[in-house]
Enzyme design. Structure first.
Site, PDB file in Angstrom:
ATOM      1  N   SER A 125      -4.285   9.571   9.913  1.00  0.00           N
ATOM      2  CA  SER A 125      -5.480   9.392   9.068  1.00  0.00           C
ATOM      3  C   SER A 125      -6.412  10.561   9.354  1.00  0.00           C
ATOM      4  CB  SER A 125      -6.197   8.092   9.442  1.00  0.00           C
ATOM      5  OG  SER A 125      -7.493   8.062   8.885  1.00  0.00           O
TER       6      SER A 125
ATOM      7  N   GLY B  87       0.778  -1.233   0.000  1.00  0.00           N
ATOM      8  CA  GLY B  87       0.000   0.000   0.000  1.00  0.00           C
ATOM      9  C   GLY B  87       0.813   1.288   0.000  1.00  0.00           C
TER      10      GLY B  87
ATOM     11  N   TYR C 151      -9.759   2.586  16.155  1.00  0.00           N
ATOM     12  CA  TYR C 151      -8.805   2.972  15.104  1.00  0.00           C
ATOM     13  C   TYR C 151      -8.569   4.484  15.129  1.00  0.00           C
ATOM     14  CZ  TYR C 151      -7.014   3.820  10.358  1.00  0.00           C
ATOM     15  OH  TYR C 151      -6.263   4.236   9.283  1.00  0.00           O
TER      16      TYR C 151
HETATM   17  P1  NAP Z   1      -1.766  -1.933   3.901  1.00  0.00           P
HETATM   18  O1  NAP Z   1      -1.547  -2.024   2.434  1.00  0.00           O
HETATM   19  O2  NAP Z   1      -2.569  -2.964   4.580  1.00  0.00           O
HETATM   20  O3  NAP Z   1      -0.341  -1.788   4.602  1.00  0.00           O
HETATM   21  C1  NAP Z   1      -0.183  -1.922   5.984  1.00  0.00           C
HETATM   22  C2  NAP Z   1       1.276  -2.221   6.229  1.00  0.00           C
HETATM   23  O4  NAP Z   1       1.520  -2.280   7.644  1.00  0.00           O
HETATM   24  C3  NAP Z   1       1.703  -3.557   5.642  1.00  0.00           C
HETATM   25  O5  NAP Z   1       2.937  -3.396   4.998  1.00  0.00           O
HETATM   26  C4  NAP Z   1       1.848  -4.455   6.861  1.00  0.00           C
HETATM   27  O6  NAP Z   1       2.851  -5.439   6.638  1.00  0.00           O
HETATM   28  C5  NAP Z   1       2.279  -3.435   7.916  1.00  0.00           C
HETATM   29  N1  NAP Z   1       2.001  -3.908   9.261  1.00  0.00           N
HETATM   30  C6  NAP Z   1       0.797  -4.135   9.841  1.00  0.00           C
HETATM   31  N2  NAP Z   1       0.957  -4.593  11.078  1.00  0.00           N
HETATM   32  C7  NAP Z   1       2.297  -4.656  11.301  1.00  0.00           C
HETATM   33  C8  NAP Z   1       3.081  -5.061  12.410  1.00  0.00           C
HETATM   34  N3  NAP Z   1       2.527  -5.510  13.545  1.00  0.00           N
HETATM   35  N4  NAP Z   1       4.432  -4.985  12.309  1.00  0.00           N
HETATM   36  C9  NAP Z   1       4.999  -4.548  11.152  1.00  0.00           C
HETATM   37  N5  NAP Z   1       4.299  -4.151  10.076  1.00  0.00           N
HETATM   38  C10 NAP Z   1       2.959  -4.214  10.156  1.00  0.00           C
HETATM   39  O7  NAP Z   1      -2.488  -0.562   4.256  1.00  0.00           O
HETATM   40  P2  NAP Z   1      -2.192   0.978   3.913  1.00  0.00           P
HETATM   41  O8  NAP Z   1      -3.485   1.551   3.528  1.00  0.00           O
HETATM   42  O9  NAP Z   1      -1.024   1.146   3.028  1.00  0.00           O
HETATM   43  O10 NAP Z   1      -1.850   1.508   5.388  1.00  0.00           O
HETATM   44  C11 NAP Z   1      -0.646   2.157   5.739  1.00  0.00           C
HETATM   45  C12 NAP Z   1      -0.953   3.188   6.797  1.00  0.00           C
HETATM   46  O11 NAP Z   1      -1.813   4.183   6.223  1.00  0.00           O
HETATM   47  C13 NAP Z   1      -1.667   2.631   8.020  1.00  0.00           C
HETATM   48  O12 NAP Z   1      -1.103   3.179   9.203  1.00  0.00           O
HETATM   49  C14 NAP Z   1      -3.095   3.139   7.828  1.00  0.00           C
HETATM   50  O13 NAP Z   1      -3.771   3.306   9.053  1.00  0.00           O
HETATM   51  C15 NAP Z   1      -2.854   4.458   7.132  1.00  0.00           C
HETATM   52  N6  NAP Z   1      -4.028   4.964   6.412  1.00  0.00           N
HETATM   53  C16 NAP Z   1      -4.566   4.288   5.355  1.00  0.00           C
HETATM   54  C17 NAP Z   1      -5.689   4.800   4.718  1.00  0.00           C
HETATM   55  C18 NAP Z   1      -6.356   4.104   3.546  1.00  0.00           C
HETATM   56  O14 NAP Z   1      -7.455   4.498   3.135  1.00  0.00           O
HETATM   57  N7  NAP Z   1      -5.751   3.071   2.977  1.00  0.00           N
HETATM   58  C19 NAP Z   1      -6.249   6.005   5.137  1.00  0.00           C
HETATM   59  C20 NAP Z   1      -5.661   6.681   6.204  1.00  0.00           C
HETATM   60  C21 NAP Z   1      -4.548   6.147   6.829  1.00  0.00           C
HETATM   61  P3  NAP Z   1       2.732  -6.934   7.213  1.00  0.00           P
HETATM   62  O15 NAP Z   1       1.305  -7.347   7.121  1.00  0.00           O
HETATM   63  O16 NAP Z   1       3.682  -7.736   6.360  1.00  0.00           O
HETATM   64  O17 NAP Z   1       3.227  -6.865   8.620  1.00  0.00           O
END
Ligand code: NAP
Length: 248
Positions: free
Chosen positions: A136, A16, A149
């Site tokens: 976020s 992501g 969250y």
């Molecule tokens: P994503 O594709 O699910 O990526 C999440 C990443 O976090 C993955 O690389 C995952 O890797 C890693 N992760 C999760 N738990 C972990 C742990 N315990 N230790 C190490 N790594 C961990 O989602 P994303 O949307 O890119 O999210 C990235 C950030 O953006 C998050 O903090 C999310 O809250 C924030 N965000 C996203 C959105 C949205 O709409 N997508 C909006 C606002 C904020 P592994 O599973 O391999 O550990």
């Protein structure tokens, strides 16, 4: 080459927003270290990122893993210039359905994990380094089912201020990127059914002035600004990249 020869660590750099940012930083000349739990996606990400980047497998909820991340990073590349505290999870549930396990799962990764990521990194950061927390718009917007969250994301918004206050003497800046709704694999990990995700997405999508979800690449560009010297006077601040969602 806005990050030429800089060393950047990105937690959750294997998927992501983190993956897109790792690729962007590497394209801008940085040596990038990504950190996550899933070996296969770490391997695939490294093939995509290039520029001598490395992956370290680990979990942000485990102090030993974080210590190993920063030890191995400094042994390989030296001190760190950019730390993107990005790893995060989401799980949606109405307040009466949240149990201890669910509460701890989200809090331990999004809040406690973010705190200790910085704590374990501090001695390895260069003076003048940039810390970026991925928060976020949920930190400022009430959304049903998102209480835990959203509170974790408000917590990291707060951490950016506290760490800035503590580390300003070394010229270290901590800032926050607050994405809106971004197309990433996160949406498939919410615990919601396909129908619920579609309903939620349509509901949010209809409220976005830009008329669409954002892309991971757009978040990477915003993170690049906060990582680079172009944001040298942006300190303890929040950059909201949400297509205008929180402005209406
Ligand atoms: P994503 O594709 O699910 O990526 C999440 C990443 O976090 C993955 O690389 C995952 O890797 C890693 N992760 C999760 N738990 C972990 C742990 N315990 N230790 C190490 N790594 C961990 O989602 P994303 O949307 O890119 O999210 C990235 C950030 O953006 C998050 O903090 C999310 O809250 C924030 N965000 C996203 C959105 C949205 O709409 N997508 C909006 C606002 C904020 P592994 O599973 O391999 O550990």
């Amino acid at each position: 080459m806005r990050l030429k020869d800089k060393v950047a660590v990105i937690t959750g750099g294997n998927s992501g927003i983190g993956l897109a940012t790792a690729a962007e930083f590497a394209a801008q000349g940085a040596k990038v270290v990504i950190f996550g739990r899933d070996q296969e996606s770490l391997d695939n990400a490294i093939a995509e990122i290039g520029n001598e980047s490395i992956a370290i497998k680990g979990d942000v909820t485990k102090g030993d893993d974080l210590e190993r991340l920063f030890k191995e990073t400094s042994e390989k590349f030296g001190s760190i210039d950019v730390l993107f505290v990005n790893a995060g999870v989401v799980s949606a549930a109405p307040v009466d359905e949240v149990d201890d396990e669910n509460f701890d799962f989200i809090s331990n990764i999004n809040f406690k994990g973010a705190f200790f990521t910085v704590q374990k990194a501090v001695s390895k950061l260069n003076d003048g380094a940039s810390i970026i927390f991925n928060s976020s718009i949920a930190n400022r917007k009430g959304m049903p089912g998102m209480a835990v969250y959203s509170a974790t994301k408000a917590a990291v918004r707060s951490l950016a201020r506290s760490f800035t206050a503590e580390l300003a003497g070394r010229g270290i800046r901590a800032n926050v990127l607050s994405p809106g709704a971004i197309e990433t694999p996160l949406w498939g990990k919410t615990g919601m059914s396909e129908e619920q995700i579609e309903e939620f997405s349509n509901d949010i999508g209809a409220q976005i002035p830009a008329g669409r979800f954002g892309t991971p690449g757009e978040m990477a560009k915003a993170a690049l600004f906060l990582a680079s010297d172009e944001s040298s006077y942006v300190v303890g601040a929040e950059l909201i990249a949400d297509g205008g969602l929180t402005q209406l």
